[in-house]
Design an enzyme around this catalytic site. Structure first.
Site, mmCIF file in Angstrom:
data_model
loop_
_atom_site.group_PDB
_atom_site.id
_atom_site.type_symbol
_atom_site.label_atom_id
_atom_site.label_comp_id
_atom_site.label_asym_id
_atom_site.label_seq_id
_atom_site.Cartn_x
_atom_site.Cartn_y
_atom_site.Cartn_z
ATOM 1 N N SER A 11 77.238 118.041 30.883
ATOM 2 C CA SER A 11 76.277 118.576 29.916
ATOM 3 C C SER A 11 75.679 119.902 30.347
ATOM 4 O O SER A 11 75.400 120.761 29.501
ATOM 5 C CB SER A 11 75.149 117.558 29.682
ATOM 6 O OG SER A 11 75.656 116.344 29.178
ATOM 7 N N HIS A 66 69.914 120.694 31.534
ATOM 8 C CA HIS A 66 70.378 121.197 30.245
ATOM 9 C C HIS A 66 69.831 122.598 29.970
ATOM 10 O O HIS A 66 70.575 123.500 29.572
ATOM 11 C CB HIS A 66 69.950 120.248 29.131
ATOM 12 C CG HIS A 66 70.712 118.960 29.131
ATOM 13 N ND1 HIS A 66 70.474 117.948 28.210
ATOM 14 C CD2 HIS A 66 71.705 118.514 29.926
ATOM 15 C CE1 HIS A 66 71.298 116.947 28.448
ATOM 16 N NE2 HIS A 66 72.043 117.261 29.493
#
Length: 226
Positions: free
Chosen positions: A126, A178
Site C-alpha cells: 500500500s 500511506h
C-alpha cells in the site's frame, strides 16, 4: 526488420514491471503461507516486516522488504487488483524504468514515514501503491491543460481522500505509511520526469528532489533517535 520493431514496440507497451511485481508478491505470499501463514507474526518478521526495534538495531532492509509482504488473503487480493489497474496506467505514462523507480522509492518512503510515526508491525504494498496515486497527482498538477490527465487526477484525488478518511477511522491501518508513500510518489514523479507526456520544469524537478531526499533522511534519523 519491421516485424522485429513491431514486436519490440508491443513488448515496450506491455506493463511487464507491474505484472512482474505482482508475480513476485504472489510468490512471496505463497512462501509465507507454506512457512506458517501470512498472518503469523513470526513469519512476517522472518520475511522482513517493518519492526521498528529491529530497524534501529541495524536491519535497515526492513524499510524496503515490507512492500512485498501481505497479511492475509484479502490484503494481497485488494492490493494486487489496485496495483494492476493503477500500475499499468502509470507504467504506460512514465515508462518501465521510471515506474519501477517510483514504486520502490514510494514504498521505501512510506515505510520510513511509518518507522518514524508508527510503532506497529506493518507490511504491504500500500505504501508504494499510494505513491502511484501521488504520481497521478503530479501529472494533474503538471499537465492540467490535458483534459484526460486532469480528469484522471481528480478521480484519483477523490479516491485518495476517501481512502485516507477510511484509514483514520479504521484501527490497524498504517496511515503514516500511506501518507508517506503518497508524498514520496508525488515528489519522485517530478524527479524522474515523464518524457512520454511532456517536459517538467527543471526548477520543480530540482526542488522536488531536494525535498524528497531531505525529508526521507530527516524521517529516518528521527526514527532512529526514538
Amino acid at each position: 526488420m519491421s516485424q522485429i520493431k513491431y514486436r519490440l514496440g508491443r513488448w515496450n507497451q506491455y506493463p511487464f514491471m507491474t505484472v512482474g511485481l505482482i508475480v513476485i508478491m504472489v510468490l512471496v505470499y505463497g512462501a509465507m503461507t507454506v512457512s506458517g501463514g501470512s498472518t503469523n507474526v513470526n513469519v512476517l518478521i522472518t520475511y522482513g516486516a517493518k519492526v521498528n526495534a529491529l530497524i534501529q538495531q541495524g536491519e535497515w532492509w526492513r524499510l524496503a522488504t515490507p512492500m512485498f509482504l501481505h497479511i492475509g488473503f484479502t490484503h494481497i487480493l485488494m492490493n494486487m487488483i489496485t496495483l494492476y489497474f493503477v500500475g499499468m496506467q502509470i507504467e504506460a505514462a512514465f515508462g518501465h524504468t521510471r515506474f519501477l523507480v517510483m514504486f520502490l522509492v514510494s514504498g521505501i518512503g512510506g515505510n520510513i514515514a511509518s518507522f518514524c510515526f508508527s510503532d506497529s508491525l506493518s507490511a504491504g504494498a500500500s505504501t508504494a501503491i499510494f505513491g502511484l496515486f501521488g504520481a497521478f497527482m503530479m501529472l494533474g498538477e503538471s499537465f492540467w491543460q490535458n483534459p484526460v490527465i486532469s480528469q484522471l487526477a481528480r478521480t484519483f484525488m477523490a479516491f485518495v481522500v476517501m481512502n485516507i478518511a477510511f484509514d483514520v477511522f479504521t484501527p490497524g491501518i498504517d496511515l503514516a505509511g500511506h501518507i508517506g508513500g503518497l508524498v514520496a510518489g508525488f515528489l519522485v514523479a517530478y524527479t524522474v520526469g515523464v518524457p512520454r507526456i511532456g517536459r517538467v520544469s527543471p526548477v520543480k524537478r530540482t526542488v522536488a528532489t531536494i525535498v524528497l531526499i531531505g525529508g526521507l533522511v530527516w524521517l529516518y534519523l528521527h526514527g532512529m533517535a526514538q
